[in-house]
Design a protein around this motif. Structure first.
Motif, PDB file in Angstrom:
ATOM      1  N   ILE A 186      13.400  33.961 -90.842  1.00 28.67           N
ATOM      2  CA  ILE A 186      11.982  33.914 -90.520  1.00 28.67           C
ATOM      3  C   ILE A 186      11.233  34.470 -91.720  1.00 28.67           C
ATOM      4  N   TYR A 187      10.342  33.653 -92.281  1.00 32.23           N
ATOM      5  CA  TYR A 187       9.472  34.083 -93.385  1.00 32.23           C
ATOM      6  C   TYR A 187       8.137  34.526 -92.793  1.00 32.23           C
ATOM      7  N   PHE A 188       7.542  35.546 -93.388  1.00 30.37           N
ATOM      8  CA  PHE A 188       6.277  36.057 -92.852  1.00 30.37           C
ATOM      9  C   PHE A 188       5.600  36.923 -93.899  1.00 30.37           C
ATOM     10  N   ASN A 189       4.337  37.276 -93.662  1.00 30.69           N
ATOM     11  CA  ASN A 189       3.661  38.250 -94.522  1.00 30.69           C
ATOM     12  C   ASN A 189       3.534  39.566 -93.763  1.00 30.69           C
ATOM     13  N   THR A 190       3.650  40.653 -94.495  1.00 28.80           N
ATOM     14  CA  THR A 190       3.716  41.949 -93.832  1.00 28.80           C
ATOM     15  C   THR A 190       3.217  43.066 -94.734  1.00 28.80           C
ATOM     16  N   GLU A 191       2.693  44.101 -94.093  1.00 25.53           N
ATOM     17  CA  GLU A 191       2.252  45.314 -94.787  1.00 25.53           C
ATOM     18  C   GLU A 191       3.317  46.407 -94.724  1.00 25.53           C
ATOM     19  N   LEU A 192       4.533  46.061 -94.349  1.00 29.69           N
ATOM     20  CA  LEU A 192       5.590  47.043 -94.165  1.00 29.69           C
ATOM     21  C   LEU A 192       5.955  47.786 -95.445  1.00 29.69           C
ATOM     22  N   HIS A 196      -0.138  46.581 -98.190  1.00 33.52           N
ATOM     23  CA  HIS A 196      -0.913  45.349 -98.210  1.00 33.52           C
ATOM     24  C   HIS A 196       0.038  44.163 -98.080  1.00 33.52           C
ATOM     25  N   ALA A 197      -0.490  43.022 -97.712  1.00 35.97           N
ATOM     26  CA  ALA A 197       0.346  41.900 -97.300  1.00 35.97           C
ATOM     27  C   ALA A 197       1.179  41.357 -98.450  1.00 35.97           C
ATOM     28  N   GLN A 198       2.484  41.382 -98.274  1.00 44.00           N
ATOM     29  CA  GLN A 198       3.452  40.768 -99.167  1.00 44.00           C
ATOM     30  C   GLN A 198       4.286  39.773 -98.360  1.00 44.00           C
ATOM     31  N   ILE A 199       4.887  38.792 -99.058  1.00 43.74           N
ATOM     32  CA  ILE A 199       5.754  37.832 -98.397  1.00 43.74           C
ATOM     33  C   ILE A 199       7.147  38.438 -98.251  1.00 43.74           C
ATOM     34  N   ALA A 200       7.745  38.233 -97.081  1.00 35.67           N
ATOM     35  CA  ALA A 200       9.073  38.761 -96.799  1.00 35.67           C
ATOM     36  C   ALA A 200       9.841  37.756 -95.948  1.00 35.67           C
ATOM     37  N   ARG A 201      11.115  38.066 -95.716  1.00 34.68           N
ATOM     38  CA  ARG A 201      11.892  37.287 -94.761  1.00 34.68           C
ATOM     39  C   ARG A 201      12.889  38.211 -94.061  1.00 34.68           C
ATOM     40  N   MET A 202      13.356  37.759 -92.910  1.00 32.65           N
ATOM     41  CA  MET A 202      14.375  38.477 -92.156  1.00 32.65           C
ATOM     42  C   MET A 202      15.149  37.469 -91.327  1.00 32.65           C
ATOM     43  N   ARG A 203      16.293  37.916 -90.826  1.00 28.40           N
ATOM     44  CA  ARG A 203      17.073  37.061 -89.930  1.00 28.40           C
ATOM     45  C   ARG A 203      16.353  36.934 -88.585  1.00 28.40           C
ATOM     46  N   ASN A 219      -1.007  38.592 -99.957  1.00 22.82           N
ATOM     47  CA  ASN A 219      -0.319  37.308 -99.811  1.00 22.82           C
ATOM     48  C   ASN A 219      -0.072  36.971 -98.344  1.00 22.82           C
ATOM     49  N   TRP A 220      -0.456  35.757 -97.947  1.00 24.63           N
ATOM     50  CA  TRP A 220      -0.416  35.353 -96.541  1.00 24.63           C
ATOM     51  C   TRP A 220       0.214  33.975 -96.366  1.00 24.63           C
ATOM     52  N   PHE A 221       0.752  33.758 -95.185  1.00 23.87           N
ATOM     53  CA  PHE A 221       1.125  32.464 -94.613  1.00 23.87           C
ATOM     54  C   PHE A 221       2.127  31.672 -95.467  1.00 23.87           C
ATOM     55  N   PRO A 222       3.358  32.152 -95.589  1.00 23.40           N
ATOM     56  CA  PRO A 222       4.375  31.340 -96.272  1.00 23.40           C
ATOM     57  C   PRO A 222       4.761  30.122 -95.437  1.00 23.40           C
ATOM     58  N   HIS A 223       4.816  28.956 -96.087  1.00 24.10           N
ATOM     59  CA  HIS A 223       5.228  27.715 -95.428  1.00 24.10           C
ATOM     60  C   HIS A 223       6.372  27.099 -96.230  1.00 24.10           C
ATOM     61  N   ILE A 224       7.457  26.768 -95.548  1.00 26.73           N
ATOM     62  CA  ILE A 224       8.689  26.314 -96.194  1.00 26.73           C
ATOM     63  C   ILE A 224       8.798  24.804 -96.072  1.00 26.73           C
ATOM     64  N   SER A 225       9.128  24.125 -97.172  1.00 25.21           N
ATOM     65  CA  SER A 225       9.254  22.671 -97.140  1.00 25.21           C
ATOM     66  C   SER A 225      10.449  22.263 -96.284  1.00 25.21           C
ATOM     67  N   ALA A 235      -2.811  33.408-101.689  1.00 27.99           N
ATOM     68  CA  ALA A 235      -3.010  34.741-102.255  1.00 27.99           C
ATOM     69  C   ALA A 235      -4.493  35.092-102.265  1.00 27.99           C
ATOM     70  N   PHE A 236      -4.844  36.147-101.531  1.00 30.85           N
ATOM     71  CA  PHE A 236      -6.191  36.702-101.557  1.00 30.85           C
ATOM     72  C   PHE A 236      -6.307  37.717-102.698  1.00 30.85           C
ATOM     73  N   PRO A 237      -7.525  38.020-103.148  1.00 39.44           N
ATOM     74  CA  PRO A 237      -7.696  39.000-104.218  1.00 39.44           C
ATOM     75  C   PRO A 237      -7.196  40.384-103.807  1.00 39.44           C
ATOM     76  N   PRO A 238      -6.760  41.195-104.780  1.00 38.55           N
ATOM     77  CA  PRO A 238      -6.346  42.564-104.471  1.00 38.55           C
ATOM     78  C   PRO A 238      -7.430  43.315-103.702  1.00 38.55           C
ATOM     79  N   GLY A 239      -7.009  44.085-102.732  1.00 39.32           N
ATOM     80  CA  GLY A 239      -7.930  44.880-101.944  1.00 39.32           C
ATOM     81  C   GLY A 239      -8.511  44.182-100.733  1.00 39.32           C
ATOM     82  N   THR A 240      -8.208  42.890-100.550  1.00 36.92           N
ATOM     83  CA  THR A 240      -8.726  42.167 -99.382  1.00 36.92           C
ATOM     84  C   THR A 240      -8.168  42.765 -98.097  1.00 36.92           C
ATOM     85  N   GLN A 241      -9.019  42.920 -97.106  1.00 33.49           N
ATOM     86  CA  GLN A 241      -8.605  43.399 -95.797  1.00 33.49           C
ATOM     87  C   GLN A 241      -8.429  42.204 -94.864  1.00 33.49           C
TER      88      GLN A 241
END
Length: 298
Positions: A186-192, A196-203, A219-225, A235-241
């Motif tokens: 599962i790919y997703f964006n997370t503040e973990l 701030h939002a980075q792209i990550a993945r997990m099982r 960084n938001w909304f990863p979509h896989i081909s 990608a939103f500008p740095p500091g975007t809420q």
């Protein structure tokens, strides 16, 4: 239920674009000033897109006529921009402004409520369907209570509305959870990681968490081909809420097996609504997104 639907601003238009992973310039497929279309899904036939706008679902033909037609869905409230096609191509899962998830024929018809368990006290925002078609990945939002902020985490559930599983638990919010084309991640964006939002993945069971981007952008909304070779994200500008509308964003492209080199495909005025839902063509030849340019006032 009464909601404030997003509308085009004075002087603003909605433009639907497609871009290829092979480097050609993006192509504008449609433009209108009548409706704020959002979050394109590509139909399995490859000849049309499904978008939401004004609380409704729309079909945009990609033929030369570029015809836009409303899809009549009954039995669901006004729809938002979290909608995903079932792998069979005949049905679409829909998030509505009542924060529940529905399933309806993609050509139109009666919608079935999926999230029927009253014991589950989260607001539902759909983002992914497993390639087998048996599970949904969604964001469960727990509203703010007392002095605490709202919390958004990744959940999965069966398509019949049971077997809820919570896969993240803060700190910070997660969003945009989508299965890989083989169903193994599962790919997703997370503040973990850094707040701030980075792209990550997990099982799919929540194990094996990996951080995939580590820059200053939000960084938001990863979509896989569908062929499993490419990932696009916004990608939103740095500091975007959060993921606001009407801001400058970059459309990013990266090879799934090499996150060291990220390409900017396009820079556009958009944000919320541009890229919320899976938007690759079924043959992986292109992906779709929406911009909302505003003409300068004189």
């Amino acid at each position: 239920m009464s909601v404030a639907l997003r509308k085009l601003l004075p002087g603003q238009t909605c433009q639907v674009w497609t871009a290829s992973p092979t480097g050609e310039d993006p192509v504008k497929r449609f433009e209108t000033s009548l409706c704020r279309l959002e979050a394109p899904n590509w139909l399995s036939s490859g000849d049309a897109l499904v978008l939401n706008g004004d609380g409704l679902l729309w079909r945009l033909s990609l033929s030369e006529e570029r015809q836009l037609d409303a899809i009549e869905v009954t039995g669901a409230p006004q729809l938002n921009n979290d909608h995903v096609l079932d792998p069979d191509g005949e049905y679409i899962y829909l998030s509505a402004y009542d924060r529940q998830i529905y399933r309806a024929p993609v050509r139109g018809g009666a919608a079935e409520l999926i999230t029927k368990d009253p014991s589950v006290q989260v607001l539902h925002y759909l983002h992914g369907v497993h390639p087998r078609g048996d599970r949904l990945a969604f964001i469960g939002l727990q509203p703010a209570g007392g002095d605490g902020p709202a919390q958004a985490d990744v959940f999965t559930m069966s398509v019949d509305g049971g077997d809820y599983r919570r896969l993240t638990s803060g700190p910070g919010n997660s969003d945009g959870c989508e299965y890989s084309s083989d169903g193994n991640w599962i790919y997703f964006n997370t503040e973990l990681f850094d707040g701030h939002a980075q792209i990550a993945r997990m099982r799919p069971d929540g194990s094996g968490l990996e951080q995939l981007t580590s820059d200053d952008c939000v960084n938001w909304f990863p979509h896989i081909s569908p062929d499993g070779k490419w990932v696009t994200y916004m990608a939103f500008p740095p500091g975007t809420q959060g993921h606001p509308s009407n801001v400058w964003v970059d459309m990013k492209l990266v090879a799934l097996d090499d996150w060291s080199t990220v390409t900017t495909v396009d820079r556009l005025f958009g944000g919320q609504g541009t890229f919320n839902a899976p938007s690759w063509a079924p043959d992986s030849s292109a992906f779709a997104y929406v911009s909302y340019p505003i003409e300068p006032t004189r």
